[in-house]
Design a protein around this motif. Structure first.
Motif, PDB file in Angstrom:
ATOM      1  N   ALA A  23     -30.137  10.583  33.393  1.00 19.92           N
ATOM      2  CA  ALA A  23     -29.186  11.681  33.178  1.00 19.92           C
ATOM      3  C   ALA A  23     -29.443  12.345  31.824  1.00 19.92           C
ATOM      4  CB  ALA A  23     -27.751  11.183  33.286  1.00 19.92           C
ATOM      5  N   PHE A  24     -29.794  11.559  30.805  1.00 25.48           N
ATOM      6  CA  PHE A  24     -30.147  12.160  29.517  1.00 25.48           C
ATOM      7  C   PHE A  24     -31.380  13.046  29.658  1.00 25.48           C
ATOM      8  CE2 PHE A  24     -27.569   8.871  27.348  1.00 25.48           C
ATOM      9  CZ  PHE A  24     -26.818   9.733  26.572  1.00 25.48           C
ATOM     10  N   ASP A  25     -32.367  12.571  30.401  1.00 23.85           N
ATOM     11  CA  ASP A  25     -33.589  13.360  30.621  1.00 23.85           C
ATOM     12  C   ASP A  25     -33.286  14.650  31.379  1.00 23.85           C
ATOM     13  OD1 ASP A  25     -34.820  11.180  29.447  1.00 23.85           O
ATOM     14  OD2 ASP A  25     -35.901  10.559  31.248  1.00 23.85           O
ATOM     15  N   ASN A  26     -32.158  14.669  32.085  1.00 21.17           N
ATOM     16  CA  ASN A  26     -31.775  15.804  32.914  1.00 21.17           C
ATOM     17  C   ASN A  26     -30.568  16.553  32.326  1.00 21.17           C
ATOM     18  OD1 ASN A  26     -32.123  17.434  35.206  1.00 21.17           O
ATOM     19  ND2 ASN A  26     -30.585  16.275  36.353  1.00 21.17           N
ATOM     20  N   GLY A  27     -30.442  16.549  31.012  1.00 21.89           N
ATOM     21  CA  GLY A  27     -29.383  17.320  30.364  1.00 21.89           C
ATOM     22  C   GLY A  27     -27.972  16.839  30.611  1.00 21.89           C
ATOM     23  N   GLY A  28     -27.801  15.543  30.904  1.00 16.26           N
ATOM     24  CA  GLY A  28     -26.466  14.986  31.118  1.00 16.26           C
ATOM     25  C   GLY A  28     -25.994  15.002  32.558  1.00 16.26           C
ATOM     26  N   VAL A  29     -26.904  15.352  33.477  1.00 17.82           N
ATOM     27  CA  VAL A  29     -26.563  15.442  34.901  1.00 17.82           C
ATOM     28  C   VAL A  29     -27.196  14.269  35.640  1.00 17.82           C
ATOM     29  CG1 VAL A  29     -26.732  16.868  36.973  1.00 17.82           C
ATOM     30  CG2 VAL A  29     -26.443  17.951  34.735  1.00 17.82           C
ATOM     31  N   THR A  30     -26.401  13.572  36.441  1.00 17.78           N
ATOM     32  CA  THR A  30     -26.895  12.430  37.210  1.00 17.78           C
ATOM     33  C   THR A  30     -27.683  12.894  38.435  1.00 17.78           C
ATOM     34  OG1 THR A  30     -24.873  12.285  38.512  1.00 17.78           O
ATOM     35  CG2 THR A  30     -24.954  10.982  36.465  1.00 17.78           C
ATOM     36  N   SER A  31     -28.316  11.963  39.107  1.00 17.99           N
ATOM     37  CA  SER A  31     -29.157  12.296  40.262  1.00 17.99           C
ATOM     38  C   SER A  31     -28.365  12.911  41.415  1.00 17.99           C
ATOM     39  CB  SER A  31     -29.915  11.062  40.755  1.00 17.99           C
ATOM     40  OG  SER A  31     -29.001  10.060  41.160  1.00 17.99           O
ATOM     41  N   ASP A  32     -27.054  12.656  41.458  1.00 18.74           N
ATOM     42  CA  ASP A  32     -26.237  13.261  42.522  1.00 18.74           C
ATOM     43  C   ASP A  32     -25.507  14.518  42.043  1.00 18.74           C
ATOM     44  OD1 ASP A  32     -24.194  12.225  40.962  1.00 18.74           O
ATOM     45  OD2 ASP A  32     -23.368  10.930  42.524  1.00 18.74           O
ATOM     46  N   GLY A  33     -25.883  15.030  40.860  1.00 25.42           N
ATOM     47  CA  GLY A  33     -25.308  16.261  40.351  1.00 25.42           C
ATOM     48  C   GLY A  33     -24.038  16.081  39.541  1.00 25.42           C
ATOM     49  N   GLY A  34     -23.616  14.834  39.327  1.00 23.50           N
ATOM     50  CA  GLY A  34     -22.412  14.567  38.547  1.00 23.50           C
ATOM     51  C   GLY A  34     -22.697  14.538  37.059  1.00 23.50           C
ATOM     52  N   SER A  35     -21.659  14.264  36.305  1.00 29.13           N
ATOM     53  CA  SER A  35     -21.762  14.157  34.851  1.00 29.13           C
ATOM     54  C   SER A  35     -22.147  12.742  34.458  1.00 29.13           C
ATOM     55  CB  SER A  35     -20.418  14.505  34.209  1.00 29.13           C
ATOM     56  OG  SER A  35     -20.399  14.124  32.850  1.00 29.13           O
ATOM     57  N   ILE A  36     -22.893  12.627  33.384  1.00 29.78           N
ATOM     58  CA  ILE A  36     -23.227  11.310  32.839  1.00 29.78           C
ATOM     59  C   ILE A  36     -21.948  10.513  32.550  1.00 29.78           C
ATOM     60  CG2 ILE A  36     -23.346  12.066  30.428  1.00 29.78           C
ATOM     61  CD1 ILE A  36     -25.772  10.156  30.137  1.00 29.78           C
ATOM     62  N   LEU A  37     -20.869  11.205  32.233  1.00 31.43           N
ATOM     63  CA  LEU A  37     -19.603  10.528  31.933  1.00 31.43           C
ATOM     64  C   LEU A  37     -19.023   9.811  33.144  1.00 31.43           C
ATOM     65  CD1 LEU A  37     -17.974  13.202  29.604  1.00 31.43           C
ATOM     66  CD2 LEU A  37     -19.160  11.097  28.933  1.00 31.43           C
ATOM     67  N   ASP A  38     -19.417  10.226  34.350  1.00 30.24           N
ATOM     68  CA  ASP A  38     -18.960   9.559  35.568  1.00 30.24           C
ATOM     69  C   ASP A  38     -19.470   8.125  35.666  1.00 30.24           C
ATOM     70  OD1 ASP A  38     -17.790  11.979  36.256  1.00 30.24           O
ATOM     71  OD2 ASP A  38     -19.433  12.558  37.603  1.00 30.24           O
ATOM     72  N   LEU A  39     -20.486   7.793  34.897  1.00 29.31           N
ATOM     73  CA  LEU A  39     -21.068   6.449  34.931  1.00 29.31           C
ATOM     74  C   LEU A  39     -20.273   5.441  34.102  1.00 29.31           C
ATOM     75  CD1 LEU A  39     -24.825   7.450  34.529  1.00 29.31           C
ATOM     76  CD2 LEU A  39     -23.624   6.847  36.648  1.00 29.31           C
ATOM     77  N   PHE A  40     -19.265   5.925  33.354  1.00 29.88           N
ATOM     78  CA  PHE A  40     -18.531   5.085  32.418  1.00 29.88           C
ATOM     79  C   PHE A  40     -17.147   4.719  32.918  1.00 29.88           C
ATOM     80  CE2 PHE A  40     -21.735   6.984  29.802  1.00 29.88           C
ATOM     81  CZ  PHE A  40     -22.057   5.989  28.902  1.00 29.88           C
ATOM     82  N   ALA A  41     -16.719   3.494  32.578  1.00 26.66           N
ATOM     83  CA  ALA A  41     -15.323   3.099  32.774  1.00 26.66           C
ATOM     84  C   ALA A  41     -14.465   3.929  31.822  1.00 26.66           C
ATOM     85  CB  ALA A  41     -15.154   1.604  32.475  1.00 26.66           C
ATOM     86  N   ASN A  42     -13.219   4.149  32.170  1.00 24.60           N
ATOM     87  CA  ASN A  42     -12.330   4.979  31.348  1.00 24.60           C
ATOM     88  C   ASN A  42     -12.190   4.478  29.912  1.00 24.60           C
ATOM     89  OD1 ASN A  42     -11.829   6.804  33.402  1.00 24.60           O
ATOM     90  ND2 ASN A  42     -10.052   5.676  34.143  1.00 24.60           N
TER      91      ASN A  42
END
Length: 154
Positions: A23-42
């Motif tokens: 996601a960092f290599d892709n500007g903060g976007v995950t492989s499914d088009g979500g935000s890198i922040l979606d990978l984190f617990a609250n």
């Protein structure tokens, strides 16, 4: 309130860590088009040198915005990673990268003492990153040399 805890394998934890790095290599976007922040617990924590520890997704977003605002591009070298598994929730990834910082480009080992080598310590549970502490030299472009006398000798 009952606590649920999915049992994850080391390879599953590794896949979450790789998704985060890609996601960092892709500007903060995950492989499914979500935000890198979606990978984190609250209530996750992220440590970055010279920034400190961000607590919670909102602060993590601020940290990533602050640091990411200085980086034009980054590429992690996945084929050279070293992985250490604890057998529990902790996974350590050691690797190299190259990219362009606002102050100039970097590439691991060019020069040998320069930026590009890093180590991340992850805690991953229930398919979410609970904690990642990032260890690297944040002087990506290698401008901070005057304070280190051994660099003047090279």
């Amino acid at each position: 309130m009952a606590l649920s805890r999915q049992t994850m394998t080391n390879e599953q934890r590794k896949s979450v860590a790789i998704e985060y790095l890609k996601a960092f290599d892709n500007g903060g976007v995950t492989s499914d088009g979500g935000s890198i922040l979606d990978l984190f617990a609250n209530d996750a924590q992220v440590y970055f040198p010279k920034w400190g520890t961000a607590r919670g997704v909102e602060q993590i977003g601020q940290l990533f915005g602050d640091v990411g605002g200085t980086i034009k591009s980054i590429v992690h070298h996945y084929s050279n990673f070293n992985w250490i598994f604890s057998g529990e929730d902790f996974v350590v990834a050691e690797g190299t990268s190259h990219g362009e910082h606002r102050d100039g480009p970097w590439r691991a080992d060019v020069p040998e003492h320069g930026a590009g080598r890093w180590c991340d310590v992850f805690e991953i549970r229930d398919w979410k990153i609970q904690r990642v502490f990032i260890y690297l030299d944040p002087d990506y472009a290698g401008k901070d040399t005057a304070r280190y006398p051994w660099l003047k000798q090279k």
